[in-house]
Design a protein around this motif. Structure first.
Motif, PDB file in Angstrom:
ATOM      1  N   GLU A   1     -28.814 -50.180 138.312  1.00 56.33           N
ATOM      2  CA  GLU A   1     -27.461 -49.972 137.822  1.00 56.33           C
ATOM      3  C   GLU A   1     -26.484 -51.058 138.241  1.00 56.33           C
ATOM      4  O   GLU A   1     -25.432 -51.220 137.610  1.00 56.33           O
ATOM      5  CB  GLU A   1     -26.944 -48.614 138.314  1.00 56.33           C
ATOM      6  CG  GLU A   1     -27.687 -47.420 137.735  1.00 56.33           C
ATOM      7  CD  GLU A   1     -27.487 -47.292 136.234  1.00 56.33           C
ATOM      8  OE1 GLU A   1     -26.433 -47.725 135.740  1.00 56.33           O
ATOM      9  OE2 GLU A   1     -28.385 -46.754 135.551  1.00 56.33           O
ATOM     10  N   VAL A   2     -26.804 -51.801 139.307  1.00 58.08           N
ATOM     11  CA  VAL A   2     -25.832 -52.772 139.838  1.00 58.08           C
ATOM     12  C   VAL A   2     -26.402 -54.180 139.913  1.00 58.08           C
ATOM     13  O   VAL A   2     -25.794 -55.136 139.414  1.00 58.08           O
ATOM     14  CB  VAL A   2     -25.336 -52.333 141.235  1.00 58.08           C
ATOM     15  CG1 VAL A   2     -24.359 -53.345 141.807  1.00 58.08           C
ATOM     16  CG2 VAL A   2     -24.682 -50.953 141.153  1.00 58.08           C
TER      17      VAL A   2
ATOM     18  N   SER B   1     -28.374 -54.688 133.908  1.00 60.65           N
ATOM     19  CA  SER B   1     -27.483 -53.558 134.118  1.00 60.65           C
ATOM     20  C   SER B   1     -26.115 -53.831 133.503  1.00 60.65           C
ATOM     21  O   SER B   1     -25.695 -54.982 133.324  1.00 60.65           O
ATOM     22  CB  SER B   1     -27.328 -53.277 135.612  1.00 60.65           C
ATOM     23  OG  SER B   1     -26.660 -54.354 136.260  1.00 60.65           O
ATOM     24  N   LYS B   2     -25.404 -52.768 133.182  1.00 56.47           N
ATOM     25  CA  LYS B   2     -24.075 -52.896 132.593  1.00 56.47           C
ATOM     26  C   LYS B   2     -23.092 -53.520 133.582  1.00 56.47           C
ATOM     27  O   LYS B   2     -22.219 -54.306 133.200  1.00 56.47           O
ATOM     28  CB  LYS B   2     -23.581 -51.525 132.145  1.00 56.47           C
ATOM     29  CG  LYS B   2     -24.452 -50.889 131.073  1.00 56.47           C
ATOM     30  CD  LYS B   2     -23.948 -49.500 130.724  1.00 56.47           C
ATOM     31  CE  LYS B   2     -24.855 -48.835 129.686  1.00 56.47           C
ATOM     32  NZ  LYS B   2     -24.404 -47.465 129.351  1.00 56.47           N
ATOM     33  N   THR B   3     -23.247 -53.160 134.859  1.00 62.03           N
ATOM     34  CA  THR B   3     -22.348 -53.721 135.879  1.00 62.03           C
ATOM     35  C   THR B   3     -22.522 -55.227 135.979  1.00 62.03           C
ATOM     36  O   THR B   3     -21.531 -55.977 136.069  1.00 62.03           O
ATOM     37  CB  THR B   3     -22.616 -53.059 137.237  1.00 62.03           C
ATOM     38  OG1 THR B   3     -22.475 -51.637 137.120  1.00 62.03           O
ATOM     39  CG2 THR B   3     -21.656 -53.572 138.287  1.00 62.03           C
ATOM     40  N   TRP B   4     -23.774 -55.680 135.974  1.00 57.60           N
ATOM     41  CA  TRP B   4     -24.050 -57.123 136.050  1.00 57.60           C
ATOM     42  C   TRP B   4     -23.452 -57.842 134.846  1.00 57.60           C
ATOM     43  O   TRP B   4     -22.802 -58.888 134.994  1.00 57.60           O
ATOM     44  CB  TRP B   4     -25.554 -57.345 136.147  1.00 57.60           C
ATOM     45  CG  TRP B   4     -25.960 -58.794 136.192  1.00 57.60           C
ATOM     46  CD1 TRP B   4     -25.987 -59.670 135.147  1.00 57.60           C
ATOM     47  CD2 TRP B   4     -26.374 -59.537 137.340  1.00 57.60           C
ATOM     48  NE1 TRP B   4     -26.405 -60.905 135.556  1.00 57.60           N
ATOM     49  CE2 TRP B   4     -26.653 -60.857 136.896  1.00 57.60           C
ATOM     50  CE3 TRP B   4     -26.570 -59.213 138.674  1.00 57.60           C
ATOM     51  CZ2 TRP B   4     -27.103 -61.844 137.763  1.00 57.60           C
ATOM     52  CZ3 TRP B   4     -27.015 -60.196 139.541  1.00 57.60           C
ATOM     53  CH2 TRP B   4     -27.272 -61.492 139.089  1.00 57.60           C
TER      54      TRP B   4
ATOM     55  N   PHE C   1     -21.031 -56.863 132.909  1.00 59.46           N
ATOM     56  CA  PHE C   1     -19.570 -56.804 132.974  1.00 59.46           C
ATOM     57  C   PHE C   1     -19.028 -57.893 133.897  1.00 59.46           C
ATOM     58  O   PHE C   1     -18.088 -58.629 133.529  1.00 59.46           O
ATOM     59  CB  PHE C   1     -19.141 -55.420 133.455  1.00 59.46           C
ATOM     60  CG  PHE C   1     -17.683 -55.332 133.822  1.00 59.46           C
ATOM     61  CD1 PHE C   1     -16.700 -55.309 132.843  1.00 59.46           C
ATOM     62  CD2 PHE C   1     -17.294 -55.277 135.152  1.00 59.46           C
ATOM     63  CE1 PHE C   1     -15.355 -55.230 133.182  1.00 59.46           C
ATOM     64  CE2 PHE C   1     -15.960 -55.191 135.498  1.00 59.46           C
ATOM     65  CZ  PHE C   1     -14.986 -55.171 134.512  1.00 59.46           C
ATOM     66  N   GLU C   2     -19.591 -58.015 135.090  1.00 62.11           N
ATOM     67  CA  GLU C   2     -19.130 -59.032 136.032  1.00 62.11           C
ATOM     68  C   GLU C   2     -19.356 -60.434 135.476  1.00 62.11           C
ATOM     69  O   GLU C   2     -18.515 -61.324 135.649  1.00 62.11           O
ATOM     70  CB  GLU C   2     -19.858 -58.875 137.371  1.00 62.11           C
ATOM     71  CG  GLU C   2     -19.578 -57.573 138.098  1.00 62.11           C
ATOM     72  CD  GLU C   2     -18.146 -57.480 138.586  1.00 62.11           C
ATOM     73  OE1 GLU C   2     -17.478 -58.534 138.676  1.00 62.11           O
ATOM     74  OE2 GLU C   2     -17.688 -56.360 138.884  1.00 62.11           O
TER      75      GLU C   2
ATOM     76  N   ASN D   1     -11.724 -45.285 139.395  1.00 58.70           N
ATOM     77  CA  ASN D   1     -12.399 -46.302 138.598  1.00 58.70           C
ATOM     78  C   ASN D   1     -12.279 -45.967 137.119  1.00 58.70           C
ATOM     79  O   ASN D   1     -12.519 -44.824 136.716  1.00 58.70           O
ATOM     80  CB  ASN D   1     -13.881 -46.392 138.995  1.00 58.70           C
ATOM     81  CG  ASN D   1     -14.052 -46.824 140.440  1.00 58.70           C
ATOM     82  OD1 ASN D   1     -13.253 -47.604 140.946  1.00 58.70           O
ATOM     83  ND2 ASN D   1     -15.082 -46.328 141.088  1.00 58.70           N
TER      84      ASN D   1
ATOM     85  N   SER E   1     -19.283 -48.616 126.819  1.00 58.08           N
ATOM     86  CA  SER E   1     -20.523 -49.336 126.513  1.00 58.08           C
ATOM     87  C   SER E   1     -21.494 -48.392 125.832  1.00 58.08           C
ATOM     88  O   SER E   1     -21.380 -47.167 125.926  1.00 58.08           O
ATOM     89  CB  SER E   1     -21.154 -49.911 127.784  1.00 58.08           C
ATOM     90  OG  SER E   1     -21.506 -48.868 128.674  1.00 58.08           O
TER      91      SER E   1
END
Length: 234
Positions: free
Chosen positions: A103-104, A109-112, A114-115, A151, A156
């Protein structure tokens, strides 16, 4: 001056030797001597009864060979239970780390993603010119109805096309000293690759033309390969 006269006490005569030669007296003297010589040394022999070993009271101090059959069963049960607890903890810890990576930390992952997209926006000269100083650009998700939500979730979605290729779409808000806008992201994972590739990365600011940072160009050989019997499979 009055003189004080001291009177001599009568002298006691020692006991006759015949008294010590009596067997009864000698036995008593021997017992008295033995008792006095053992003072401070503690008992010579102790007869302490070992406590019964159970599943809850076993601390491992008693050797395995000194246990009865029932006590051995109790110890084996306790050790098996402890092993199950340790194994369950290891599995749970591994699951948490796996979920955290997917997840991170994972590039898929979506978090990756996004960043990575935020970093691309902050490094692009046209985006900086439109939004303002890159150090003051903020990225955030959608507004929620909860006043206590700290948050803001990123909008997505993931789906697969007819060919089995996975698509990731997301959009989020960016705000700078000059303007604010929306970042649109579309990524696809080809069948022969394990990571997502950009299909579209763009910044939309109201009143300004769209800034396109990434846009996939269709290759002629791929398009022709997907066209069969006059139908375009996409």
């Amino acid at each position: 001056m009055r003189s004080i006269q001291l009177r001599a006490l009568p002298r006691l005569s020692p006991a006759p030797p015949a008294l010590y030669s009596s067997p009864r007296i000698q036995t008593q003297i021997t017992r008295l001597y033995t008792t006095q010589s053992n003072i401070g040394n503690g008992p010579q022999t102790t007869s302490s009864r070992k406590k019964s070993i159970t599943v809850l009271s076993d601390d491992g101090r008693v050797q395995w060979g000194d246990l009865s059959r029932g006590e051995k069963v109790a110890r084996a049960t306790q050790q098996s239970f402890n092993f199950v607890i340790v194994l369950a903890g290891a599995v749970l810890t591994g699951g948490v780390f796996t979920l955290f990576y997917l997840e991170v930390l994972s590039p898929n992952s979506k978090t990756w993603q996004f960043e990575t997209a935020v970093g691309r926006i902050k490094d692009d000269p046209e985006c900086i010119k439109l939004l303002g100083d890159r150090r003051e650009i903020k990225a955030y998700g959608e507004q929620t109805s909860s006043r206590w939500a700290r948050n803001k979730p990123i909008a997505s979605s993931t789906e697969k096309d007819r060919l089995g290729r996975e698509h990731l779409r997301m959009h989020f808000h960016v705000e700078g000293p000059l303007n604010s806008g929306v970042v649109v992201v579309h990524m696809m994972k080809p069948l022969d690759k394990s990571n997502f590739e950009y299909q579209l990365l763009a910044l939309d600011v109201k009143g300004h033309p769209r800034i396109v940072l990434e846009k996939a160009s269709e290759k002629a050989n791929v398009t022709s390969a997907l066209k069969l019997f006059g139908i375009q499979w996409r």
